[in-house]
Design a protein around this motif. Sequence first.
Motif, mmCIF file in Angstrom:
data_model
loop_
_atom_site.group_PDB
_atom_site.id
_atom_site.type_symbol
_atom_site.label_atom_id
_atom_site.label_comp_id
_atom_site.label_asym_id
_atom_site.label_seq_id
_atom_site.Cartn_x
_atom_site.Cartn_y
_atom_site.Cartn_z
ATOM 1 N N GLU A 1 6.657 -12.989 -6.129
ATOM 2 C CA GLU A 1 5.784 -11.553 -5.159
ATOM 3 C C GLU A 1 4.561 -11.736 -5.598
ATOM 4 O OE1 GLU A 1 9.907 -8.810 -4.856
ATOM 5 O OE2 GLU A 1 8.163 -8.363 -5.912
ATOM 6 N N ARG A 2 3.681 -12.087 -4.507
ATOM 7 C CA ARG A 2 2.154 -11.751 -4.621
ATOM 8 C C ARG A 2 1.885 -10.793 -3.623
ATOM 9 N NH1 ARG A 2 2.010 -17.685 -4.672
ATOM 10 N NH2 ARG A 2 1.937 -18.537 -7.159
ATOM 11 N N ILE A 3 1.219 -9.776 -4.077
ATOM 12 C CA ILE A 3 0.771 -8.567 -3.136
ATOM 13 C C ILE A 3 -0.532 -8.160 -3.317
ATOM 14 C CG2 ILE A 3 1.262 -6.201 -2.313
ATOM 15 C CD1 ILE A 3 3.986 -6.459 -3.176
ATOM 16 N N VAL A 4 -1.374 -7.973 -2.295
ATOM 17 C CA VAL A 4 -2.681 -7.332 -2.379
ATOM 18 C C VAL A 4 -2.646 -6.296 -2.007
ATOM 19 C CG1 VAL A 4 -5.111 -7.832 -1.371
ATOM 20 C CG2 VAL A 4 -3.783 -9.920 -1.716
ATOM 21 N N SER B 1 -11.266 0.034 -4.279
ATOM 22 C CA SER B 1 -10.846 -0.974 -5.281
ATOM 23 C C SER B 1 -9.871 -1.800 -4.494
ATOM 24 C CB SER B 1 -10.111 0.137 -6.461
ATOM 25 O OG SER B 1 -9.016 0.910 -5.925
ATOM 26 N N VAL B 2 -9.533 -2.892 -5.212
ATOM 27 C CA VAL B 2 -8.690 -3.853 -4.684
ATOM 28 C C VAL B 2 -7.967 -4.676 -6.090
ATOM 29 C CG1 VAL B 2 -8.285 -6.370 -3.649
ATOM 30 C CG2 VAL B 2 -9.785 -4.607 -2.597
ATOM 31 N N ALA B 3 -6.526 -4.937 -5.894
ATOM 32 C CA ALA B 3 -5.828 -5.350 -6.744
ATOM 33 C C ALA B 3 -4.915 -6.464 -6.389
ATOM 34 C CB ALA B 3 -4.985 -4.349 -7.642
ATOM 35 N N LEU B 4 -4.543 -7.361 -7.385
ATOM 36 C CA LEU B 4 -3.708 -8.153 -6.951
ATOM 37 C C LEU B 4 -2.334 -8.184 -8.043
ATOM 38 C CD1 LEU B 4 -2.713 -10.877 -5.326
ATOM 39 C CD2 LEU B 4 -3.995 -12.219 -7.341
ATOM 40 N N ALA B 5 -1.316 -8.302 -7.436
ATOM 41 C CA ALA B 5 0.009 -7.865 -8.114
ATOM 42 C C ALA B 5 1.076 -9.195 -8.329
ATOM 43 C CB ALA B 5 0.735 -6.976 -7.846
ATOM 44 N N VAL B 6 1.379 -9.669 -9.149
ATOM 45 C CA VAL B 6 2.177 -11.012 -9.030
ATOM 46 C C VAL B 6 3.465 -10.711 -9.938
ATOM 47 C CG1 VAL B 6 2.238 -13.392 -9.965
ATOM 48 C CG2 VAL B 6 0.055 -12.386 -9.076
ATOM 49 N N ASP B 7 4.655 -10.697 -9.297
ATOM 50 C CA ASP B 7 5.983 -10.606 -9.982
ATOM 51 C C ASP B 7 5.977 -9.365 -10.783
ATOM 52 O OD1 ASP B 7 6.843 -12.874 -8.943
ATOM 53 O OD2 ASP B 7 6.671 -14.012 -10.887
ATOM 54 N N GLY B 8 5.498 -8.046 -9.879
ATOM 55 C CA GLY B 8 5.409 -6.786 -10.545
ATOM 56 C C GLY B 8 4.196 -6.443 -11.512
ATOM 57 N N LYS B 9 3.294 -7.037 -11.653
ATOM 58 C CA LYS B 9 2.424 -6.758 -12.604
ATOM 59 C C LYS B 9 0.845 -6.995 -12.181
ATOM 60 C CE LYS B 9 4.881 -8.106 -16.843
ATOM 61 N NZ LYS B 9 4.989 -8.817 -18.119
#
Length: 229
Positions: free
Chosen positions: A2-5, A15-23
């Motif tokens: 899972e990759r969520i912007v 602000s902008v973040a990228l989450a990969v596998d829940g982190k």
Amino acid sequence: MERIVLIETSTALCSVALAVDGKVVRYLESGEPRAHASLTAVFVDEILRAEKLELKDCSAICVSKGPGSYTGLRVGVSSAKGLCFGSKLPLLAVGTLEALVHQAIDENLVPEGCRWIIPMIDARRMEVYTAVFTPDGRQVRDTEAMVIDTQSFAAERAEGPVLFIGDGAGKCSEVLACEGAHFIQCCPKASAMLHPALDAYKEKRFEDVAYFEPFYLKEFVATKGKKLF
């Protein structure tokens, strides 16, 4: 994988973040005034490049839906929609107040014995957008626009420690000050949207990209500037 912007533009902080596998693996922010429109897409591109990813490699786009700044919300939602249209990714939305609550929890800002977390988004003068949450993030009072006075949240303040957090908390601190009241002046961050976004993604609570609109709570009222001559 899972990759969520995650995109947050509801207040003065962009602000902008990228989450990969829940982190959260990448995070960028800027408090530069009136720069949300020029920075949001740039931030998304930078965090993806840093991870050697393209938008098509992601699972979803999540945006803060409000309440908050009318202009800021428009920028964030428009940017998220554009990314979704271009990539065919699903759109997720997280409430700004919910994000603030998770920010308090994730950053260990909740005081010991806290009974209530009350997020506040500045709505000018002594008005804020607010709601009441339990320390584990459950909302127990509907979101509303409230003019703060000495009687506001009297029951919650009387019950024990309470945390007021958000960019509207500071201006209310003198009026609401009492034993057990804690105030944290801050803006919501994209990284704080992680857990609500993951829940929405797993439950497939996707928004309609074509028709989704921010939760303004109050109607936008345009005003004319004063004539200089």
